[in-house]
Scaffold this active site. Structure first.
Site, PDB file in Angstrom:
ATOM      1  N   SER A  96       0.813  -1.232  -0.094  1.00  0.00           N
ATOM      2  CA  SER A  96       0.049   0.143  -0.036  1.00  0.00           C
ATOM      3  C   SER A  96       0.825   1.239  -0.006  1.00  0.00           C
ATOM      4  CB  SER A  96      -0.971  -0.013   1.252  1.00  0.00           C
ATOM      5  OG  SER A  96      -1.855   0.916   1.174  1.00  0.00           O
ATOM      6  N   ASP A 240      -1.119   1.312  -3.903  1.00  0.00           N
ATOM      7  CA  ASP A 240      -2.059   0.579  -4.508  1.00  0.00           C
ATOM      8  C   ASP A 240      -3.320   1.173  -4.987  1.00  0.00           C
ATOM      9  OD1 ASP A 240      -2.705   0.716  -1.935  1.00  0.00           O
ATOM     10  OD2 ASP A 240      -3.858  -1.212  -1.641  1.00  0.00           O
ATOM     11  N   ASP A 242      -6.029   2.570  -3.644  1.00  0.00           N
ATOM     12  CA  ASP A 242      -7.363   2.640  -2.656  1.00  0.00           C
ATOM     13  C   ASP A 242      -7.538   3.844  -2.152  1.00  0.00           C
ATOM     14  OD1 ASP A 242      -5.281   1.990  -0.976  1.00  0.00           O
ATOM     15  OD2 ASP A 242      -6.238   0.503   0.150  1.00  0.00           O
TER      16      ASP A 242
HETATM   17 MG    MG Z   1      -3.447   1.503   0.047  1.00  0.00          MG
END
Ligand code: MG
Length: 446
Positions: A96, A240, A242
């Site tokens: 992440s 990543d 998100d």
């Molecule tokens: Mg992330």
């Protein structure tokens, strides 16, 4: 037994904690737990991904699972692909927002959500006991490759008023931070009719552009480029993709809490629910309750927010770090959806991002910490509750509502610390409240 999974999957420095042997055994344990069927596997852009992906794949194949390799994709694209492909489960190889030397593995349940604690415990149990169910030679799993990026982008676009956004011809500066967003997000914006100015959108696991965590300090290039290009909006994604962080057309950095509140203002209707951790700013509850909606608070941690949203059928939720969840699309943080929804709000209202942000009340947050032996934490919290006569919330630690703001005293999930967060209308008051409670906790520890 030692825990394998932290608050967000397994993470560690590559070839120290995060080794190919660990990935292999985790693949075997995951495949043993979920059983035969297919497993969707994706990675971010880190240079250790091939090593870990191949090891995890071997593990799953050895216990009879099949792998569907979707390549380098954002976490939300991987999570969308698991139910879309009717897979048994999925795994995302990513650390992440952590620095380049880290990597990690997140296990995804068949519905696309991050595996809950109960599942992680069962996988840990198999792992620690080496209780893998190896199959006979003729039942070893197979690998196939698939590209699900188009399907994900179609799904995101179907959630917003695409033609209205296209008419506006927005200019967007997009900073993917050399992460997995590079593979999907510039094209998503192009399909939404935007003029895309890309920054750090070449996938590179050494992260030459900036660190993978988008914060005010790491986004100076983006702030300059938004102003230099007379753009309507700047967006930065984490490694990543998100999480999404926004910059206004005037080059103003939008705090995550403000973004949450701005979206909640436009997404949560009377009688509907919005979920956020107890540490979030009052600006969110201000707009939600003013609109007749209801706030539901959780403990700190994204998978918990998603679980609570399912439980109470919330229409929107998220965290102050830019992790936003749109349940009509899926129950996971989604940087692509966050960008599309922000453009949708701008298109519908005809307002600029700075105008929209200006409609949200401002608060100041002050954070402090006190070292505390783990054995003392319970006692401190109990004494705090007993000594207080104000309104309180005990969802995570002790949150005390004061006339001039609130204070949250909670044990850190990862370190021997008690964290104190205080919020008020102005920075001075926030600091004053925090100092008062920091002193109180220190006194109790004596
Ligand atoms: Mg992330």
């Amino acid at each position: 037994m030692p825990r394998l999974f932290g608050t967000n999957g397994i993470r560690g420095i590559v070839n120290q904690e995060m080794t190919s042997e660990l990935a292999l055994k985790l693949g075997m344990a995951t495949g043993t737990f979920f059983g035969r069927g297919s497993y969707v596997l994706g990675t971010d852009t880190r240079i250790s991904n091939q090593m870990l992906k191949n090891a995890f794949t071997s593990g799953v194949l050895s216990v009879g699972g099949d792998i569907i390799d979707v390549g380098i994709v954002p976490s939300p694209t991987l999570q969308y692909s698991v139910p879309y492909l009717c897979a048994q489960a999925g795994a995302m190889i990513t650390a992440s927002h952590n620095p380049p030397e880290f990597n990690g593995i997140k296990i995804i349940d068949s519905d696309g959500t991050e595996a809950e604690r109960g599942i992680e415990e069962k996988i840990e149990n198999i792992f620690h006991k080496d209780a893998y169910r190896l199959v006979f030679w003729d039942a070893i799993g197979q690998v196939q490759y698939m590209d699900t990026r188009d399907r994900y982008r179609d799904a995101v676009r179907s959630q917003v008023n695409e033609s209205l956004i296209q008419e506006k011809k927005f200019t967007v500066v997009l900073d993917c931070g050399n992460g997995a967003g590079s593979m999907v997000m510039p094209y998503l914006l192009r399909e939404l009719g935007c003029r895309v100015v890309s920054l750090n959108c070449q996938p590179d696991g050494l992260f030459p552009g900036r660190l993978p965590e988008p914060t005010r300090d790491t986004l100076s290039d983006l702030l300059c480029m938004v102003q230099g290009n007379t753009a309507d909006m700047g967006v930065a994604l984490d490694g990543d993709a998100d999480r999404a962080v926004f910059v206004t057309e005037t080059g103003g950095y939008l705090d995550g809490d403000k973004t949450l509140a701005l979206m909640a203002h436009h997404l949560v209707s009377p009688g509907e629910k919005c979920v956020t951790p107890v540490s979030s700013s009052s600006c969110i509850s201000d707009v939600v309750t003013k609109n007749g909606g209801e706030m539901v608070y959780t403990r700190v941690g994204a998978p918990l927010v998603a679980r609570k949203m399912i439980e109470v059928s919330a229409v929107f939720g998220g965290e102050e770090n830019g992790g936003l969840i749109f349940p009509r699309h899926q129950y996971c943080r989604d940087g692509g959806m966050a960008m599309a929804v922000m453009l949708d709000i701008m298109a519908h209202t005809g307002k600029t991002l700075s105008q929209l942000a200006g409609e949200i009340p401002s608060y100041a947050l002050f954070k402090g910490k006190v070292p505390c032996p783990p054995g003392e934490m319970e006692r401190i919290l109990e004494e705090l509750v007993e000594g207080e006569n104000q309104d309180m919330d005990l969802v995570d630690g002790v949150k005390i509502f004061l006339p001039e703001g609130w204070v949250l005293v909670r044990p850190s999930g990862t370190e021997p610390l008690i964290r104190v967060y205080a919020e008020a209308r102005d920075p001075k008051t926030a600091e004053k409240i925090a100092s008062m409670y920091l002193a109180l906790v220190r006194e109790m520890l004596k």
